[in-house]
Design a protein around this motif. Structure first.
Motif, PDB file in Angstrom:
ATOM      1  N   CYS A  71      75.652 106.504  18.466  1.00  0.00           N
ATOM      2  CA  CYS A  71      76.778 106.813  17.565  1.00  0.00           C
ATOM      3  C   CYS A  71      77.889 105.775  17.685  1.00  0.00           C
ATOM      4  CB  CYS A  71      77.310 108.209  17.867  1.00  0.00           C
ATOM      5  SG  CYS A  71      76.176 109.544  17.418  1.00  0.00           S
ATOM      6  N   PHE A  72      78.056 105.216  18.878  1.00  0.00           N
ATOM      7  CA  PHE A  72      79.105 104.225  19.078  1.00  0.00           C
ATOM      8  C   PHE A  72      78.895 102.999  18.194  1.00  0.00           C
ATOM      9  CE2 PHE A  72      81.000 100.577  21.319  1.00  0.00           C
ATOM     10  CZ  PHE A  72      82.305 101.039  21.509  1.00  0.00           C
ATOM     11  N   ALA A  73      77.649 102.686  17.869  1.00  0.00           N
ATOM     12  CA  ALA A  73      77.352 101.467  17.105  1.00  0.00           C
ATOM     13  C   ALA A  73      78.027 101.469  15.746  1.00  0.00           C
ATOM     14  CB  ALA A  73      75.839 101.301  16.936  1.00  0.00           C
ATOM     15  N   ASP A  74      78.140 102.629  15.121  1.00  0.00           N
ATOM     16  CA  ASP A  74      78.690 102.686  13.773  1.00  0.00           C
ATOM     17  C   ASP A  74      80.208 102.815  13.737  1.00  0.00           C
ATOM     18  OD1 ASP A  74      76.623 102.447  11.644  1.00  0.00           O
ATOM     19  OD2 ASP A  74      75.641 103.963  12.862  1.00  0.00           O
ATOM     20  N   GLU A  75      80.841 102.676  14.914  1.00  0.00           N
ATOM     21  CA  GLU A  75      82.291 102.490  14.929  1.00  0.00           C
ATOM     22  C   GLU A  75      82.655 101.233  15.729  1.00  0.00           C
ATOM     23  OE1 GLU A  75      84.295 105.794  16.746  1.00  0.00           O
ATOM     24  OE2 GLU A  75      83.488 105.412  18.741  1.00  0.00           O
ATOM     25  N   TYR A  76      81.625 100.446  16.072  1.00  0.00           N
ATOM     26  CA  TYR A  76      81.830  99.242  16.871  1.00  0.00           C
ATOM     27  C   TYR A  76      82.004  98.027  15.967  1.00  0.00           C
ATOM     28  CZ  TYR A  76      81.076  95.602  20.380  1.00  0.00           C
ATOM     29  OH  TYR A  76      81.211  94.507  21.207  1.00  0.00           O
ATOM     30  N   HIS A  77      83.096  97.318  16.167  1.00  0.00           N
ATOM     31  CA  HIS A  77      83.365  96.094  15.425  1.00  0.00           C
ATOM     32  C   HIS A  77      83.288  94.929  16.414  1.00  0.00           C
ATOM     33  CE1 HIS A  77      84.361  98.423  11.886  1.00  0.00           C
ATOM     34  NE2 HIS A  77      85.039  99.218  12.682  1.00  0.00           N
ATOM     35  N   TRP A  78      82.250  94.132  16.262  1.00  0.00           N
ATOM     36  CA  TRP A  78      81.848  93.193  17.300  1.00  0.00           C
ATOM     37  C   TRP A  78      82.914  92.161  17.653  1.00  0.00           C
ATOM     38  CZ3 TRP A  78      81.396  87.924  16.470  1.00  0.00           C
ATOM     39  CH2 TRP A  78      81.376  87.479  15.142  1.00  0.00           C
ATOM     40  N   LYS A  79      83.781  91.806  16.710  1.00  0.00           N
ATOM     41  CA  LYS A  79      84.808  90.814  17.007  1.00  0.00           C
ATOM     42  C   LYS A  79      85.849  91.329  17.995  1.00  0.00           C
ATOM     43  CE  LYS A  79      84.337  88.065  12.781  1.00  0.00           C
ATOM     44  NZ  LYS A  79      84.966  87.579  11.539  1.00  0.00           N
ATOM     45  N   ASP A  80      85.911  92.657  18.168  1.00  0.00           N
ATOM     46  CA  ASP A  80      86.808  93.228  19.190  1.00  0.00           C
ATOM     47  C   ASP A  80      86.312  92.940  20.598  1.00  0.00           C
ATOM     48  OD1 ASP A  80      88.213  94.265  17.061  1.00  0.00           O
ATOM     49  OD2 ASP A  80      87.493  96.321  17.324  1.00  0.00           O
ATOM     50  N   GLY A  81      85.035  92.560  20.726  1.00  0.00           N
ATOM     51  CA  GLY A  81      84.434  92.386  22.050  1.00  0.00           C
ATOM     52  C   GLY A  81      84.088  90.958  22.382  1.00  0.00           C
ATOM     53  N   ILE A  82      84.806  89.984  21.801  1.00  0.00           N
ATOM     54  CA  ILE A  82      84.589  88.580  22.143  1.00  0.00           C
ATOM     55  C   ILE A  82      85.930  87.935  22.481  1.00  0.00           C
ATOM     56  CG2 ILE A  82      82.516  88.335  20.722  1.00  0.00           C
ATOM     57  CD1 ILE A  82      84.270  86.969  18.587  1.00  0.00           C
ATOM     58  N   GLY A  83      85.869  86.759  23.072  1.00  0.00           N
ATOM     59  CA  GLY A  83      87.091  86.049  23.440  1.00  0.00           C
ATOM     60  C   GLY A  83      87.614  86.480  24.794  1.00  0.00           C
ATOM     61  N   PRO A  84      88.783  85.973  25.202  1.00  0.00           N
ATOM     62  CA  PRO A  84      89.362  86.338  26.505  1.00  0.00           C
ATOM     63  C   PRO A  84      89.522  87.853  26.632  1.00  0.00           C
ATOM     64  CG  PRO A  84      90.571  84.518  25.489  1.00  0.00           C
ATOM     65  CD  PRO A  84      89.624  85.027  24.449  1.00  0.00           C
ATOM     66  N   LYS A  85      89.128  88.378  27.780  1.00  0.00           N
ATOM     67  CA  LYS A  85      89.149  89.835  27.949  1.00  0.00           C
ATOM     68  C   LYS A  85      90.549  90.422  27.817  1.00  0.00           C
ATOM     69  CE  LYS A  85      84.930  90.559  30.651  1.00  0.00           C
ATOM     70  NZ  LYS A  85      84.310  89.256  30.453  1.00  0.00           N
ATOM     71  N   GLU A  86      91.547  89.656  28.223  1.00  0.00           N
ATOM     72  CA  GLU A  86      92.904  90.192  28.192  1.00  0.00           C
ATOM     73  C   GLU A  86      93.439  90.336  26.768  1.00  0.00           C
ATOM     74  OE1 GLU A  86      93.163  85.716  29.110  1.00  0.00           O
ATOM     75  OE2 GLU A  86      91.939  87.442  29.727  1.00  0.00           O
ATOM     76  N   THR A  87      92.794  89.665  25.819  1.00  0.00           N
ATOM     77  CA  THR A  87      93.270  89.760  24.428  1.00  0.00           C
ATOM     78  C   THR A  87      92.373  90.643  23.563  1.00  0.00           C
ATOM     79  OG1 THR A  87      92.042  87.787  23.725  1.00  0.00           O
ATOM     80  CG2 THR A  87      94.280  87.462  24.585  1.00  0.00           C
ATOM     81  N   ARG A  88      91.331  91.187  24.144  1.00  0.00           N
ATOM     82  CA  ARG A  88      90.434  92.027  23.362  1.00  0.00           C
ATOM     83  C   ARG A  88      91.108  93.361  23.015  1.00  0.00           C
ATOM     84  NH1 ARG A  88      84.432  91.110  26.223  1.00  0.00           N
ATOM     85  NH2 ARG A  88      84.551  88.826  26.243  1.00  0.00           N
ATOM     86  N   LYS A  89      90.789  93.872  21.839  1.00  0.00           N
ATOM     87  CA  LYS A  89      91.400  95.117  21.376  1.00  0.00           C
ATOM     88  C   LYS A  89      90.956  96.302  22.209  1.00  0.00           C
ATOM     89  CE  LYS A  89      91.859  93.864  16.478  1.00  0.00           C
ATOM     90  NZ  LYS A  89      91.446  94.213  15.094  1.00  0.00           N
ATOM     91  N   LYS A  90      91.881  97.202  22.453  1.00  0.00           N
ATOM     92  CA  LYS A  90      91.556  98.476  23.070  1.00  0.00           C
ATOM     93  C   LYS A  90      91.458  99.533  21.975  1.00  0.00           C
ATOM     94  CE  LYS A  90      93.614  97.606  27.627  1.00  0.00           C
ATOM     95  NZ  LYS A  90      93.742  96.164  27.457  1.00  0.00           N
ATOM     96  N   MET A  91      90.590 100.508  22.194  1.00  0.00           N
ATOM     97  CA  MET A  91      90.391 101.557  21.205  1.00  0.00           C
ATOM     98  C   MET A  91      90.033 102.857  21.912  1.00  0.00           C
ATOM     99  SD  MET A  91      86.548 100.519  19.850  1.00  0.00           S
ATOM    100  CE  MET A  91      86.130 102.135  19.180  1.00  0.00           C
ATOM    101  N   ILE A  92      90.118 103.945  21.199  1.00  0.00           N
ATOM    102  CA  ILE A  92      89.689 105.237  21.739  1.00  0.00           C
ATOM    103  C   ILE A  92      88.241 105.463  21.328  1.00  0.00           C
ATOM    104  CG2 ILE A  92      90.031 107.730  21.706  1.00  0.00           C
ATOM    105  CD1 ILE A  92      92.234 106.238  23.151  1.00  0.00           C
ATOM    106  N   ASN A  93      87.402 105.772  22.299  1.00  0.00           N
ATOM    107  CA  ASN A  93      86.004 106.095  22.018  1.00  0.00           C
ATOM    108  C   ASN A  93      85.960 107.533  21.514  1.00  0.00           C
ATOM    109  OD1 ASN A  93      83.240 106.654  22.040  1.00  0.00           O
ATOM    110  ND2 ASN A  93      82.867 105.358  23.824  1.00  0.00           N
ATOM    111  N   THR A  94      86.076 107.684  20.195  1.00  0.00           N
ATOM    112  CA  THR A  94      86.199 109.027  19.607  1.00  0.00           C
ATOM    113  C   THR A  94      84.914 109.818  19.694  1.00  0.00           C
ATOM    114  OG1 THR A  94      85.674 108.092  17.428  1.00  0.00           O
ATOM    115  CG2 THR A  94      88.006 108.283  18.005  1.00  0.00           C
ATOM    116  N   HIS A  95      83.786 109.141  19.810  1.00  0.00           N
ATOM    117  CA  HIS A  95      82.513 109.859  19.914  1.00  0.00           C
ATOM    118  C   HIS A  95      82.301 110.451  21.298  1.00  0.00           C
ATOM    119  CE1 HIS A  95      80.540 109.352  16.073  1.00  0.00           C
ATOM    120  NE2 HIS A  95      80.856 108.073  16.063  1.00  0.00           N
TER     121      HIS A  95
END
Length: 499
Positions: A71-95
């Motif tokens: 289920c996580f795959a269909d709310e996962y936006h891959w660009k949030d998980g690349i680049g320096p870790k300190e600048t990656r977006k945080k989100m709530i895992n609603t599932h």
């Protein structure tokens, strides 16, 4: 005495190694704490991956890993998980649990894990809340070697060379958490999205997995294939390489599920009865697939299967953490035997899930790690990977309690490239041992080696007692003029290697 007859001259189908695949979702403590602890963790790791977990999984020969969901795959936006870790977006895992997902484990980390494991990669794309462009750019980012915006972005993030994506799922559970779609709507979306999952490198094909049915939704299978096969598009190479199927064993039903460790004899047989339902699902969905694909070019991909109980008391209910007993060992043995027997159609399967979630093969707690009974079954059965299924037949009788009846025994047999036979058997009975008289046609047998997983039905491995259930030597098999004779103990799974 039960008779087992093995015809070594009749090879039925290849048992793809991917049938022994696994699944890791951003769910509970599967990825974080279970697999990935970060480079600065006091737990021994290589590039953030737990060394103990990686070594255990390598021993088990994990052939392919599915990620990031589920289920996580269909709310996962891959660009949030690349680049320096300190600048990656945080989100709530609603599932799953409503916890913060910091995206510190993303595309680069997944490929690092698979490289450490030496396994194939199965990416599940976001069709539910993502766009065609987003999915297409992800494939470009991962696999394109040349001048392009995504290839340049990958290089900027520290990985100049492309990776190899072996399998790509176009959406997940699109009938439910992946968008609540009707089958014809999803099928048209599949046709559109898959068009832009391109094979950028000559000679490397990304196998595309279409979202198949939930359990016994045969209407979904028929309508998806009917829509996809309209205008003969599927006859183009690589349009559809697999159709998924999801099935979980809930002993007491979807809402109640039942305890992982507190159950009686009736629930034991009820659970195994439901595990055996997998065979009917494969046969009936397979019959529909045969109508459209009689040559079986499209694989059935059972990319979520396993036991699903009520989570352990005191844990986050959204984390789906459960213990693992001999009951799970039998479910694993039964199911893998079924997959082997239907390997002409079943081309991949992925146990849910790898670590700390549902029927996991490993449990972790801080620096500690435990191999579950299910782990030991996969470790015994690994010899079937890429072997040839042999024609075999086992005499069985019906056992059980009340309406919950099961055959007393299940088996499958394969032959490796060097001619070694591998026989795996399960004894579903809680009370009886069974003598097995095995006839092996057209093969002179000179040596047999055995191993077994057995124990009381509630037996489990804990962090305090991690080896209550383990693989033990099974030396009870005797050579006979025509094959073998042995007794399989109650509540056990046995692997025999015959030369």
């Amino acid at each position: 005495m039960a008779r087992l007859v093995i015809n070594t001259k009749k090879k039925v189908s290849k048992i793809n190694k991917e049938i022994y695949g696994h699944f890791s979702e951003h769910l509970g403590r599967c990825i974080y704490e279970g697999i990935y602890v970060g480079e600065d963790s006091p737990i021994e790791n290589v590039n953030g991956m737990r060394c103990d977990v990686v070594e255990a999984l390598k021993e088990m020969k994990v052939p392919v890993l599915r990620w990031p969901g589920g289920c996580f795959a269909d709310e996962y936006h891959w660009k949030d998980g690349i680049g320096p870790k300190e600048t990656r977006k945080k989100m709530i895992n609603t599932h799953w649990g409503g916890v913060v997902e910091d995206n510190s484990f993303g595309t680069h980390e997944f490929f690092e894990l698979c490289e450490q494991l030496g396994c194939e990669t199965y990416i599940n794309g976001n069709l539910g809340s993502g766009t065609v462009q987003e999915m297409s750019e992800w494939v470009e980012y991962m696999t394109f070697e040349g001048v392009s915006p995504m290839a340049e972005l990958r290089a900027k993030n520290g990985h100049e060379k492309p990776w190899k994506v072996d399998f790509f799922g176009v959406g997940n559970e699109s009938w439910g958490c992946g968008g609540n779609m009707n089958p014809d709507f999803y099928a048209n979306e599949y046709r559109r999205y898959q068009t832009f999952i391109r094979d950028y490198k000559t000679g490397e094909h990304i196998e595309k997995i279409c979202c198949g049915a939930n359990v016994d939704d045969y209407e979904w299978t028929k309508e998806v294939l009917d829509t996809c096969f309209r205008h003969s598009l599927p006859f183009q190479h690589g349009f559809m390489d697999g159709l998924s199927l999801h099935y979980y064993v809930h002993p007491e039903g979807w809402d109640v599920k039942g305890s992982a460790t507190d159950f009686d004899e009736t629930v034991w047989y009820k659970t195994l009865n439901k595990a055996l339902y997998m065979e009917e699902l494969i046969q009936r969905h397979g019959a529909i697939m045969d109508t459209y694909d009689p040559e079986k070019k499209i694989g059935m991909i059972v990319d979520e299967w396993g036991t699903w109980y009520t989570c352990e008391p005191g844990t986050n209910p959204g984390f789906l953490y459960q213990q693992n007993t001999m009951r799970d060992a039998l479910v694993a043995g039964i199911t893998l035997n079924i997959f082997n027997k239907h390997s002409d159609r079943v081309k991949m399967a992925n146990l849910a899930q790898m670590v700390n979630v549902l029927q996991s093969v490993l449990l972790t707690e801080g620096e500690k790690m435990v191999k579950t009974p299910t782990y030991h079954i996969f470790n015994m059965y690994k010899h079937h990977q890429d072997a040839e299924l042999l024609d075999s037949h086992m005499e069985t009788k019906t056992i059980g309690t009340g309406e919950w009846n099961v055959p007393n025994l299940t088996e499958s047999v394969s032959v490796a490239e060097d001619g070694t036979l591998h026989i795996t058997l399960t004894n579903l009975s809680l009370e009886e041992d069974y003598e097995i008289d095995t006839t092996i046609l057209d093969k002179a047998v000179s040596q047999v080696r055995g191993e077994i997983v057995t124990g009381e039905m509630h037996a489990k491995n804990t962090f305090e007692e991690p080896e209550t259930v383990t693989v033990e030597t099974f030396d009870k098999a005797e050579l006979t003029e025509g094959g073998l004779k042995f007794t399989i103990p109650k509540c056990s799974v046995v692997h025999l290697e015959v030369r």
